[in-house]
Motif scaffolding. Structure first.
Motif, PDB file in Angstrom:
ATOM      1  N   GLY A 172       7.622   2.094   2.190  1.00 11.43           N
ATOM      2  CA  GLY A 172       7.327   0.687   1.921  1.00 11.43           C
ATOM      3  C   GLY A 172       8.531  -0.202   2.140  1.00 11.43           C
ATOM      4  N   ALA A 173       9.719   0.260   1.693  1.00 12.82           N
ATOM      5  CA  ALA A 173      10.941  -0.521   1.899  1.00 12.82           C
ATOM      6  C   ALA A 173      11.258  -0.653   3.378  1.00 12.82           C
ATOM      7  N   ALA A 174      11.011   0.389   4.148  1.00 13.59           N
ATOM      8  CA  ALA A 174      11.258   0.325   5.589  1.00 13.59           C
ATOM      9  C   ALA A 174      10.375  -0.722   6.251  1.00 13.59           C
ATOM     10  N   VAL A 175       9.130  -0.851   5.804  1.00 12.95           N
ATOM     11  CA  VAL A 175       8.226  -1.857   6.367  1.00 12.95           C
ATOM     12  C   VAL A 175       8.776  -3.261   6.157  1.00 12.95           C
ATOM     13  N   THR A 176       9.266  -3.541   4.952  1.00 10.61           N
ATOM     14  CA  THR A 176       9.783  -4.890   4.685  1.00 10.61           C
ATOM     15  C   THR A 176      11.102  -5.133   5.402  1.00 10.61           C
TER      16      THR A 176
ATOM     17  N   SER B 246       0.828  -1.209   0.000  1.00  7.83           N
ATOM     18  CA  SER B 246       0.000   0.000   0.000  1.00  7.83           C
ATOM     19  C   SER B 246       0.863   1.260   0.000  1.00  7.83           C
ATOM     20  N   LYS B 247       1.912   1.267   0.816  1.00  7.63           N
ATOM     21  CA  LYS B 247       2.755   2.456   0.914  1.00  7.63           C
ATOM     22  C   LYS B 247       3.580   2.650  -0.365  1.00  7.63           C
ATOM     23  N   ALA B 248       4.184   1.561  -0.860  1.00  5.13           N
ATOM     24  CA  ALA B 248       5.131   1.695  -1.969  1.00  5.13           C
ATOM     25  C   ALA B 248       4.453   1.820  -3.320  1.00  5.13           C
ATOM     26  N   ILE B 249       3.458   0.983  -3.587  1.00  3.46           N
ATOM     27  CA  ILE B 249       2.870   0.922  -4.930  1.00  3.46           C
ATOM     28  C   ILE B 249       1.662   1.841  -5.056  1.00  3.46           C
ATOM     29  N   LEU B 250       0.778   1.829  -4.066  1.00  9.60           N
ATOM     30  CA  LEU B 250      -0.433   2.651  -4.164  1.00  9.60           C
ATOM     31  C   LEU B 250      -0.156   4.111  -3.831  1.00  9.60           C
TER      32      LEU B 250
ATOM     33  N   ALA C  20       3.793 -10.512 -10.751  1.00  6.56           N
ATOM     34  CA  ALA C  20       2.958 -10.263 -11.929  1.00  6.56           C
ATOM     35  C   ALA C  20       1.914  -9.185 -11.649  1.00  6.56           C
ATOM     36  N   PHE C  21       1.411  -9.132 -10.432  1.00  3.39           N
ATOM     37  CA  PHE C  21       0.408  -8.143 -10.048  1.00  3.39           C
ATOM     38  C   PHE C  21       1.001  -6.743 -10.005  1.00  3.39           C
ATOM     39  N   VAL C  22       2.259  -6.637  -9.531  1.00  6.78           N
ATOM     40  CA  VAL C  22       2.900  -5.330  -9.386  1.00  6.78           C
ATOM     41  C   VAL C  22       3.525  -4.863 -10.693  1.00  6.78           C
ATOM     42  N   PHE C  23       4.171  -5.765 -11.432  1.00  3.37           N
ATOM     43  CA  PHE C  23       4.975  -5.378 -12.590  1.00  3.37           C
ATOM     44  C   PHE C  23       4.167  -5.231 -13.879  1.00  3.37           C
ATOM     45  N   VAL C  24       2.988  -5.838 -13.955  1.00  3.69           N
ATOM     46  CA  VAL C  24       2.221  -5.854 -15.207  1.00  3.69           C
ATOM     47  C   VAL C  24       0.825  -5.300 -14.952  1.00  3.69           C
ATOM     48  N   THR C  25       0.419  -4.339 -15.774  1.00  2.75           N
ATOM     49  CA  THR C  25      -0.926  -3.772 -15.673  1.00  2.75           C
ATOM     50  C   THR C  25      -1.725  -3.907 -16.962  1.00  2.75           C
TER      51      THR C  25
ATOM     52  N   LEU D 219      11.697  -7.956  -1.993  1.00  3.77           N
ATOM     53  CA  LEU D 219      12.311  -7.705  -3.289  1.00  3.77           C
ATOM     54  C   LEU D 219      11.437  -6.925  -4.266  1.00  3.77           C
ATOM     55  N   PHE D 220      10.111  -6.964  -4.084  1.00  4.48           N
ATOM     56  CA  PHE D 220       9.279  -6.423  -5.157  1.00  4.48           C
ATOM     57  C   PHE D 220       9.420  -4.913  -5.307  1.00  4.48           C
ATOM     58  N   ILE D 221       9.736  -4.196  -4.230  1.00  5.63           N
ATOM     59  CA  ILE D 221       9.882  -2.743  -4.343  1.00  5.63           C
ATOM     60  C   ILE D 221      11.155  -2.371  -5.110  1.00  5.63           C
ATOM     61  N   PRO D 222      12.353  -2.867  -4.712  1.00  2.00           N
ATOM     62  CA  PRO D 222      13.545  -2.511  -5.509  1.00  2.00           C
ATOM     63  C   PRO D 222      13.512  -3.076  -6.918  1.00  2.00           C
ATOM     64  N   LEU D 223      12.935  -4.270  -7.109  1.00  3.79           N
ATOM     65  CA  LEU D 223      12.839  -4.809  -8.466  1.00  3.79           C
ATOM     66  C   LEU D 223      11.910  -3.956  -9.325  1.00  3.79           C
ATOM     67  N   TYR D 224      10.834  -3.465  -8.724  1.00  4.60           N
ATOM     68  CA  TYR D 224       9.911  -2.592  -9.452  1.00  4.60           C
ATOM     69  C   TYR D 224      10.613  -1.308  -9.878  1.00  4.60           C
ATOM     70  N   GLN D 225      11.414  -0.748  -8.975  1.00  2.45           N
ATOM     71  CA  GLN D 225      12.173   0.451  -9.328  1.00  2.45           C
ATOM     72  C   GLN D 225      13.186   0.150 -10.430  1.00  2.45           C
ATOM     73  N   LEU D 226      13.841  -1.009 -10.330  1.00  2.00           N
ATOM     74  CA  LEU D 226      14.824  -1.390 -11.340  1.00  2.00           C
ATOM     75  C   LEU D 226      14.169  -1.548 -12.706  1.00  2.00           C
ATOM     76  N   LEU D 227      13.029  -2.200 -12.751  1.00  2.82           N
ATOM     77  CA  LEU D 227      12.338  -2.418 -14.021  1.00  2.82           C
ATOM     78  C   LEU D 227      11.848  -1.099 -14.622  1.00  2.82           C
ATOM     79  N   ILE D 228      11.423  -0.173 -13.772  1.00  2.00           N
ATOM     80  CA  ILE D 228      11.013   1.140 -14.277  1.00  2.00           C
ATOM     81  C   ILE D 228      12.201   1.859 -14.905  1.00  2.00           C
ATOM     82  N   SER D 229      13.359   1.765 -14.250  1.00  2.00           N
ATOM     83  CA  SER D 229      14.541   2.480 -14.746  1.00  2.00           C
ATOM     84  C   SER D 229      15.010   1.947 -16.096  1.00  2.00           C
ATOM     85  N   VAL D 230      14.804   0.646 -16.345  1.00  2.00           N
ATOM     86  CA  VAL D 230      15.220   0.078 -17.637  1.00  2.00           C
ATOM     87  C   VAL D 230      14.027  -0.099 -18.575  1.00  2.00           C
ATOM     88  N   ARG D 231      12.854   0.423 -18.173  1.00  2.00           N
ATOM     89  CA  ARG D 231      11.647   0.436 -18.996  1.00  2.00           C
ATOM     90  C   ARG D 231      11.213  -0.981 -19.403  1.00  2.00           C
ATOM     91  N   LEU D 232      11.170  -1.867 -18.416  1.00  2.00           N
ATOM     92  CA  LEU D 232      10.736  -3.242 -18.683  1.00  2.00           C
ATOM     93  C   LEU D 232       9.433  -3.604 -17.985  1.00  2.00           C
TER      94      LEU D 232
END
Length: 645
Positions: free
Chosen positions: A286-290, A275-279, A582-587, A490-503
């Motif tokens: 969000g990273a602090a929570v994990t 909720s904190k990181a994605i929404l 899949a829920f976080v990375f793909v819309t 992992l899903f928060i830093p991976l999400y940031q990484l994928l955004i940075s490389v546009r994947l």
């Protein structure tokens, strides 16, 4: 393995890095690159992110402010307590019911393979199928659970003894019942894993121990306490520890069942992080929570690593004698006290159910004493029938609902048997939804991640089990650590990484990230399996003139086929079922996988039950068929790899 050459026959480099360091470097490089890039680097990135705060488009360094804010965050406190309660009760019931199921199957001569295969169904089917089927069954108005419990008189009886406040029950909408209901579904899905592991452990207990206890006049209960439980100690501890880590970090099942509601009574800490990181796009919070929950995972991992090292003889127990015997009781008392403090209402209800379950287990233990008698057969049959009914009824409901017409579903006509049978729901599924595209996406992503995991795990597992090189133990521990690292971390830093490389919003985002949870497990399991193969076989091949690579390819790899197939089943199933990434990375609809696509079919309170049932059936059948054919290899792989450590 044959003793290593004397010091004089080794080069200075070999003496420094180990005899097989060159081959180990080649074999471990793929695993090291993937684990480093997809797990270790994202964890470091997550730590850095947790010290920042987003102000508009910029991220500002705020030090430990995000962590300090959690101290007064009621939503975070509730999430932590919910995760603890959910995990503790689920593990207790999975141990009791999994052990009862394993004992029933272990003493059965006929049909054991078939019954074990049937019990695997809840574990095999995708989580989205589990959530959908139980949501429909637990519906207070249209669900079959209330209907059956009312007709049998069990529901009103539960209300009269105050195990349920009111009847009919609002299982997922009542704040007092939502958490017990979610725990029930998790237990239903987890029983097969515990049963298979306990069955493997029971097979490894020498029969002469039971014979000696019987000669000494031990009762069935005494044999269970003094032979069975000590023999299962290692298997039980490893299984509970791993399952606790998975359950504590569960997101998909709870999200699909309740989305953390009603209110926040079922919201785990992972959902708070999401909720904190994605929404809210506050990645730092969000990273602090994990990360603040990482010490709990670290304690479990440390305990697991020490246990495995003790079992393999690499480390002596720190505590012995009365102290070691008292530790389990102290841990039990601590967990019991915390559960009573965290959820007193659930505590007393769970205690009553556990008391009944313990009586059932004790009755099961007495069944083998009079093998062949009519009372024994009837008792065993009744227990197995009840277990199978609990396990298979949700899947039966899905099957019959998939073949109903829309009018039958809406009007609840022929609730337990379609009249007439029709393919209307399957037609609507492919006409009204891009189901075929979701299916193809899932197939491609699962196949790609499985191939990557298998190739890297075979090479890495062999290197860790057979080759001698400096740092082997540290690499093994690292693999185990990454294996149990939760996707929530992992899903928060991976999400940031994928955004940075546009994947993001691409299948590549899933193909590249799925190895984070498939590769470490596959490497760990295969390392245990390779270690269980007698070293003399490889030594004989080396004496006959084979190189080590040839001995690996011609001797060890064919012998490791059960372990490789077990890994293939696990990795393919995990990729097929994966939801969080899949829920976080793909819309976008065209890139969704089956679990996320099926979840998107539900719009608010509008639930297309018939089409979801048809989709669930089509999603589950391929995996069930694979497990039906690979069940023997799965059991062998677990026994030699995971169970033997």
């Amino acid at each position: 393995m044959s003793p290593p050459p004397g010091p004089g026959s080794l080069t200075p480099t070999q003496r420094r890095f180990g005899r097989d360091w060159r081959l180990a470097a080649v074999f471990l490089t793929p695993t090291a690159l993937l684990v480093g890039a997809l797990v270790l680097v994202p964890i470091v990135q997550s730590i850095i992110t947790s010290t920042t705060e987003r102000h508009g488009a910029e991220s500002v360094f705020v030090g430990l402010r995000n962590y300090a804010a959690l101290w007064d965050d009621d939503q975070f406190h509730t999430g932590v307590v919910n995760s603890f309660v959910f995990t503790a009760y689920a593990e207790i019931f999975k141990v009791v019911l999994g052990l009862a199921a394993a004992l029933l199957l272990h003493h059965r001569r006929r049909g054991r393979a078939l019954l074990t295969g049937l019990l695997l169904v809840p574990w095999v089917v995708p989580t989205v199928v589990t959530a959908f089927s139980w949501r429909a069954l637990l519906d207070p108005i249209f669900g079959s659970v209330n209907t059956l419990l009312t007709a049998s008189g069990i529901g009103p009886l539960l209300a009269s003894v105050h195990l349920i406040d009111t009847w009919p029950a609002g299982w997922l909408s009542d704040p007092s019942l939502a958490m017990p209901s979610v725990i029930l579904v998790n237990v239903w899905k987890g029983i097969p894993f515990f049963t298979v592991c306990f069955l493997a452990g029971l097979k490894a207990i020498p029969a002469d121990q039971y014979e000696a206890a019987t000669i000494d006049g031990a009762s069935p209960w005494q044999r269970f306490v003094h032979v069975t439980l000590p023999g299962l100690r290692h298997v039980m501890t490893v299984t509970v520890t791993l399952s606790s880590i998975w359950t504590f970090n569960n997101f998909d099942l709870i999200w699909l069942l309740t989305q953390g509601g009603p209110g926040d009574v079922t919201a785990p800490y992972v959902l708070v992080a999401y909720s904190k990181a994605i929404l809210q796009l506050q990645y730092g919070a969000g990273a602090a929570v994990t990360l603040v929950m990482l010490p709990i995972i670290g304690v479990l991992v440390f305990f697991l690593v020490r246990l495995l090292r003790q079992e393999t003889g690499n480390e002596q127990p720190r505590w012995t004698g009365p102290t070691r015997r008292a530790l389990p009781w102290a841990a039990t008392a601590l967990v019991t006290g915390l559960l009573f403090w965290a959820s007193p209402e659930i505590f007393w209800k769970a205690a009553v159910i556990l008391l009944v379950a313990s009586v059932v287990v004790r009755l099961i233990l007495a069944i083998p004493v009079r093998r062949g008698s009519r009372a024994s057969s009837v008792g065993s049959g009744v227990a197995l029938a009840g277990l199978l009914a609990f396990v298979l009824f949700p899947m039966y409901w899905i099957a019959v609902t998939a073949f109903k017409s829309e009018s039958q579903v809406v009007m609840r006509v022929s609730d337990l048997w379609p009249a007439p049978w029709t393919l209307e729901q399957f037609g609507g599924l492919f006409t009204n939804q891009p189901f075929g595209r979701w299916y193809l996406n899932t197939l491609m992503v699962s196949a790609a991640s499985t191939v990557i995991a298998l190739i890297c795990a075979v090479l890495g597992g062999y290197a860790l089990a057979r080759l001698r090189f400096r740092g082997a133990q540290g690499f093994t521990v690292t693999v185990l650590l990454t294996y149990v690292m939760p996707g929530a971390l992992l899903f928060i830093p991976l999400y940031q990484l994928l955004i940075s490389v546009r994947l993001t919003d691409s299948l590549w985002s899933l193909m590249l990230t799925y190895p984070t949870f498939t590769l470490p497990f596959a490497t760990w399991l295969l390392a245990g399996y390779f270690a269980s193969i007698p070293a003399d076989l490889e030594d004989a091949a080396l004496v006959d003139g084979c190189t080590r690579v040839q001995a690996f390819g011609r001797v060890l790899l064919p012998l490791a086929k059960p372990g490789v197939l077990a890994v293939a089943l696990f990795t393919l199933t995990n990729a097929w079922n994966e939801f969080l990434f899949a829920f976080v990375f793909v819309t976008k609809d065209e890139y969704k996988t089956l679990p996320v696509g099926m979840q998107s079919m539900i719009a608010g309170d509008v639930v297309p039950q018939g089409q979801l049932a048809a989709a669930s059936l089509l999603v589950s059948i391929p995996v069930v068929i694979m497990y039906a054919f690979g069940q023997r290899f799965l059991t062998e792989g677990l026994t030699a790899g995971a169970v033997k450590g």
